[in-house]
Design an enzyme around this catalytic site. Structure first.
Site, PDB file in Angstrom:
ATOM      1  N   GLU A   1       0.819  -1.223   0.000  1.00 56.83           N
ATOM      2  CA  GLU A   1       0.000   0.000   0.000  1.00 56.83           C
ATOM      3  C   GLU A   1       0.848   1.266   0.000  1.00 56.83           C
ATOM      4  O   GLU A   1       1.244   1.754   1.058  1.00 56.83           O
ATOM      5  CB  GLU A   1      -0.942   0.014   1.222  1.00 56.83           C
ATOM      6  CG  GLU A   1      -1.825   1.252   1.255  1.00 56.83           C
ATOM      7  CD  GLU A   1      -2.811   1.306   2.428  1.00 56.83           C
ATOM      8  OE1 GLU A   1      -2.779   0.389   3.276  1.00 56.83           O
ATOM      9  OE2 GLU A   1      -3.591   2.259   2.484  1.00 56.83           O
TER      10      GLU A   1
ATOM     11  N   LYS B   1      -2.388  -2.062  -3.240  1.00 61.74           N
ATOM     12  CA  LYS B   1      -3.468  -1.257  -2.644  1.00 61.74           C
ATOM     13  C   LYS B   1      -3.105   0.222  -2.783  1.00 61.74           C
ATOM     14  O   LYS B   1      -2.407   0.778  -1.929  1.00 61.74           O
ATOM     15  CB  LYS B   1      -3.643  -1.638  -1.164  1.00 61.74           C
ATOM     16  CG  LYS B   1      -4.620  -0.741  -0.412  1.00 61.74           C
ATOM     17  CD  LYS B   1      -5.090  -1.333   0.885  1.00 61.74           C
ATOM     18  CE  LYS B   1      -5.972  -0.354   1.637  1.00 61.74           C
ATOM     19  NZ  LYS B   1      -6.715  -0.954   2.731  1.00 61.74           N
TER      20      LYS B   1
HETATM   21  P1  13P Z   1      -9.502   3.899   3.908  1.00 64.26           P
HETATM   22  O1  13P Z   1     -10.307   3.142   2.880  1.00 64.26           O
HETATM   23  O2  13P Z   1     -10.323   4.482   5.022  1.00 64.26           O
HETATM   24  O3  13P Z   1      -8.551   4.878   3.264  1.00 64.26           O
HETATM   25  O4  13P Z   1      -8.604   2.833   4.668  1.00 64.26           O
HETATM   26  C1  13P Z   1      -7.959   1.851   3.986  1.00 64.26           C
HETATM   27  C2  13P Z   1      -6.724   1.472   4.694  1.00 64.26           C
HETATM   28  O5  13P Z   1      -6.522   0.317   5.012  1.00 64.26           O
HETATM   29  C3  13P Z   1      -5.721   2.500   4.961  1.00 64.26           C
HETATM   30  O6  13P Z   1      -4.519   1.876   5.355  1.00 64.26           O
END
Ligand code: 13P
Length: 340
Positions: free
Chosen positions: A177, A219
């Site tokens: 991510e 992500k």
């Molecule tokens: P949000 O969809 O609220 O941005 O959170 C996703 C997430 O896992 C952030 O690390």
């Protein structure tokens, strides 16, 4: 064999238009969410809230995986079933947040580096023992007048790849991510440029550190104009820019891209995901939403045991709307329609 298991897990997470519930809020983040509904953040209330989400009947039709926090993976449902076991019994794959948060980056202003590599090999082994089959690490890149710096992008990409390598070694699918924040008044072009630069660094480091792209999920943020800007951009334009950006950098071998919602409203996050899927790409394009799956459910629950059903209805509705968006079948009409 291990590589094949990773690929199978990653594919199962993005199968049949399903997506991920991110329920891995750290202690400080869940406290913020509970503050918004005037509920004290006690261990029991955190457990009860997660129990509400995970026991929602039928949600497994739309949700394939749940990201847990360290405390949550060790907690139990009201009937005594450990949460990872409860999820697995519904066919939902348990995952775990393994980073220790974004901390100030040394010798840099207003930039962060995500920590948590020390002892990670041992923690991953324990999480696998506890039932986790995937692991998430979030790097944060901010856009400002003279940031992000090359230094911030590459140190975060390097750390993401180190975690991803350890994760693949442990038999856990890395959910990589790199979040470019949409706070600020930047244009969508700037968002495209910074996201592109970040993805370039991340996939360079992943390759250099021997990660199998077929065993990961990405992500990312969507490519949006900054939230404080005045630029009006259609969902079609957001979808076009987002898909273009990922086509340039993400190998087709990556089994799926699961977007974060990043502070968009619930309906915006669904509408944009739907538009993205109408453009499409070589990978499944799904969701790994925290706030955009939980905001209404949290409000409907409000910390009251009597409101568990209302909270579950709200969560089920958002999960269903986002599953429709993955198929490109969402519309403002289905959003409003009351289910039979
Ligand atoms: P949000 O969809 O609220 O941005 O959170 C996703 C997430 O896992 C952030 O690390």
């Amino acid at each position: 064999m291990a590589a094949q298991e990773l690929q199978e897990t990653a594919r199962a997470i993005v199968a049949e238009g399903k997506g991920i519930l991110a329920a891995d809020e750290s202690d400080s983040t869940i406290k913020k969410r509970f503050d918004s509904i005037d509920v004290e953040s006690t261990e029991e209330d955190r457990r009860a809230y997660r129990d509400l989400l995970f026991t929602t009947e039928g949600v497994e039709e739309y949700i394939s995986g749940v990201i847990l926090f360290d405390e949550t993976i060790r907690q139990k449902s009201a009937d005594g079933t450990p949460f990872p076991e409860l999820l697995a019994s519904k066919g939902i794959i348990p995952g775990i947040k393994v980073d220790k948060g974004a901390k100030p980056l040394a010798l840099a202003e207003d930039e962060t580096i995500t920590e948590g590599l020390d002892g990670l090999r041992e923690r991953l082994a324990e999480y696998r023992e506890l039932g986790a089959r995937f692991a998430k690490w979030r790097a944060v890149i901010s856009i400002g007048k003279s940031i992000p710096s090359e230094y911030c992008i590459w140190t975060n990409a390097h750390a993401l790849a180190r975690y991803a390598a350890l994760s693949e070694e442990a038999g856990l699918v890395p959910i990589v991510e790199p979040e470019v924040l949409m706070d600020g008044d930047h244009t969508i072009e700037r968002s495209f440029q910074v996201t592109s630069h970040t993805l370039h660094a991340v996939f360079t480091e992943l390759r250099d550190q021997r990660i199998h792209p077929e065993g990961i999920l990405l992500k990312p943020n969507m490519v949006l104009p900054g939230y404080e800007g005045s630029e009006q951009v259609s969902d079609e334009e957001i979808a076009h820019q987002t898909v273009q950006c990922f086509l340039r950098h993400v190998p087709a071998m990556v089994p799926g891209i699961v977007f974060l919602s990043g502070g968009q409203s619930e309906v915006e996050a669904t509408e944009n995901l739907n538009a993205i899927n109408r453009v499409g790409g070589p990978w499944p394009l799904s969701f790994s939403y925290g706030r955009a799956l939980q905001a209404s459910a949290l409000q409907a629950w409000g910390g009251e045991p009597d409101n568990v059903d209302a909270g579950q209805d709200a969560f089920l509705h958002r999960a269903r709307m986002n599953a429709l968006a993955v198929a490109g079948d969402w519309s403002a009409e289905v959003e409003q329609a009351v289910p039979a």
